[in-house]
Design an enzyme around this catalytic site. Structure first.
Site, PDB file in Angstrom:
ATOM      1  N   CYS A  40       2.079  -0.039   4.156  1.00 49.62           N
ATOM      2  CA  CYS A  40       0.680  -0.307   4.497  1.00 49.62           C
ATOM      3  C   CYS A  40      -0.226   0.919   4.462  1.00 49.62           C
ATOM      4  CB  CYS A  40       0.603  -0.964   5.875  1.00 49.62           C
ATOM      5  SG  CYS A  40       1.365  -2.591   5.944  1.00 49.62           S
ATOM      6  N   HIS A  50      -5.176   1.345   7.886  1.00 47.54           N
ATOM      7  CA  HIS A  50      -4.073   1.151   8.820  1.00 47.54           C
ATOM      8  C   HIS A  50      -4.449   1.841  10.124  1.00 47.54           C
ATOM      9  CE1 HIS A  50      -0.085   1.250  10.655  1.00 47.54           C
ATOM     10  NE2 HIS A  50       0.242   0.298   9.809  1.00 47.54           N
TER      11      HIS A  50
END
Length: 516
Positions: free
Chosen positions: A76, A130
């Site tokens: 991510c 993130h």
């Protein structure tokens, strides 16, 4: 004469609004970027017959679909920072979750920051950057966003025991269909984020001279698979038993290429299943249940996507929908992401623009990278072109290519390739350090993967985390797959001498792209 003057003045007064409109620069479109977490192209518009994605499918009918789009790393934070800065993980020196590029590498301009600096009001809802250190614990506010990013209050419970089992005990399960009234605040993070995104869109005056850039980040289908229970009923479990024939690691796959799906094993509903480490396999029933729940999670966020699109004026808005990376559903007997395989790297990319309306879906099959999104959106908004990076010291530039000419119907994409990478702490899969998600200090090997029109070639080489260099002579594994015959990347052709010329050619090209 006086009558003529009066007539002329009257005509001028009537024409003045038209003249002013003609003289004024055209209003720039609003831009909405939708990011789905861990979404591989399990979408009806991509030809997946098991998918239940009516809203994405409907959206695709008036859109441009890129069918072969690849993430730069199947994790991510590195993928999102690469997407949002337009730079490769090797440029950002981010392969984990624990550094902020502005202070660690360079004060690089981001996609939303570029729009903000060119007159856009920028706003983030949900998971865009993130969260945590990799975005300075602020989602890069105030540099990227005009207001603090919206984070749903239920996000704090994402890894909490909120999944009731048959005895009513709350667990940290992988598979977690729920009734909303049993959940904290009686809702879920993605429901909150879409509500906030719609509130934001509604608050922006239609006649405002300041266009907006909205980034909407869905948490699903990222694990755990927590979604309203009714979406599970769309899928018959029996459909998912024969999803892939793989039950064992392919014999010629290098051990370094394997990801042991440690996050799946750690969940309460799987950790007592006695799944052999590192190669498994998972039982056929559990495999089918994971796939069913993944598809149900996608169906859940498709429903929310429909609500979001219903609140937009598509005649004035550029919309791009994409995934940050893929997710293995048992291919090679692997699960989750954390690899350099097609299923972990290939993502959907759907673009809709009032400048390029289409009556039905238009498909593009050339090799594309998520790096290409930044310069493409800049061009679609009519902003000054984003320069191509000539050195790692430039603060405002990108390493991708604009897709604008392809949308115009100009230029071919056949010659393009995609470059991805994944780090490992050693040759073999391990729990400690976690070979799925190694921290920078533990990275000893880097796998570089080149996707051409026909082949995927991957090379695992010695990597020196202290100075971010690599030793091309110290090779821990090589893979070569021919997608004309082997779209599942099952047969590694490296041991076969008849493919040695192809391997050497792709190896040279890979090394040239990556550098020393």
């Amino acid at each position: 004469f006086a009558v003529d003057m009066i007539t002329a003045r009257l005509l001028l007064s009537l024409m003045m609004p038209v003249l002013l409109d003609a003289a004024a620069p055209p209003r720039r479109p609003n831009v909405v970027m939708v990011i789905f977490d861990d979404l591989r192209p399990v979408i009806g518009a991509y030809g997946d017959t098991l998918a239940s994605t009516p809203y994405l499918d409907n959206f695709a009918r008036g859109s441009h679909i890129f069918t072969r789009v690849y993430s730069q790393q199947s994790l991510c934070a590195p993928s999102r920072n690469s997407l949002l800065t337009g730079r490769r993980p090797d440029t950002l020196h981010l392969y984990d979750f624990y550094s902020y590029w502005r202070t660690f590498t360079g004060n690089f301009t981001t996609l939303p920051q570029y729009f903000k600096e060119h007159g856009y009001y920028t706003y983030s809802c949900g998971k865009v950057f993130h969260p945590g250190l990799s975005s300075n614990n602020t989602d890069d506010y105030p540099l990227s966003w005009s207001a603090p990013a919206f984070r749903p209050r239920t996000e704090q419970f994402m890894n909490s025991p909120v999944c009731p089992d048959k005895e009513g005990i709350l667990r940290k399960n992988l598979i977690c269909p729920v009734e909303l009234q049993t959940q904290p605040y009686k809702t879920l993070p993605d429901i909150e984020s879409v509500a906030e995104a719609l509130r934001f869109v509604g608050s922006r005056s239609r006649h405002s001279q300041e266009p907006f850039f909205l980034a909407m980040g869905f948490h699903k289908p990222h694990i755990n698979f927590r979604f309203p229970r009714q979406f599970l009923s769309r899928f018959n479990l029996s459909q998912f038993y024969n999803y892939t024939e793989d039950s064992l690691k392919p014999p010629d796959m290098p051990a370094v290429a394997w990801n042991p799906y440690t996050d799946v094993r750690a969940r309460d509903d799987f950790k007592h299943s006695n799944i052999s480490f590192p190669y498994g396999p998972i039982s056929p029933l559990q495999a089918a249940q994971i796939r069913q729940s993944y598809y149900a999670s996608v169906s859940y966020v498709d429903d929310l996507f429909g609500k979001l699109i219903g609140g937009l004026d598509l005649d004035e808005t550029v919309v791009v929908a994409l995934g940050d990376h893929g997710w293995s559903l048992g291919e090679h007997a692997e699960w989750a992401k954390y690899s350099n395989f097609e299923v972990a790297l290939r993502v959907p990319l759907i673009i809709r623009s009032p400048q390029f309306p289409v009556a039905q879906t238009k498909y593009y099959h050339g090799i594309t990278e998520l790096l290409d999104v930044f310069p493409t959106l800049v061009d679609l908004a009519g902003l000054p072109k984003l320069d191509k990076c000539q050195s790692s010291q430039e603060l405002t530039c990108g390493e991708g290519k604009s897709l604008y000419h392809q949308l115009m119907g100009l230029g071919r994409a056949d010659e393009h390739v995609a470059l991805s990478q994944y780090p490992r702490p050693g040759m073999l899969p391990t729990k400690h350090p976690n070979s799925d998600k190694p921290k920078l200090r533990n990275i000893k090997i880097m796998g570089y993967s080149l996707r051409t029109d026909i082949y995927r070639y991957t090379m695992w080489v010695r990597f020196h985390a202290q100075n971010f260099s690599r030793d091309w002579h110290d090779v821990y594994g090589e893979e070569l797959y021919d997608h004309r015959l082997d779209s599942g990347e099952e047969l590694n052709l490296v041991p076969l001498p008849q493919f040695d010329d192809v391997r050497q050619r792709l190896r040279r090209r890979l090394m040239e792209m990556v550098g020393s």
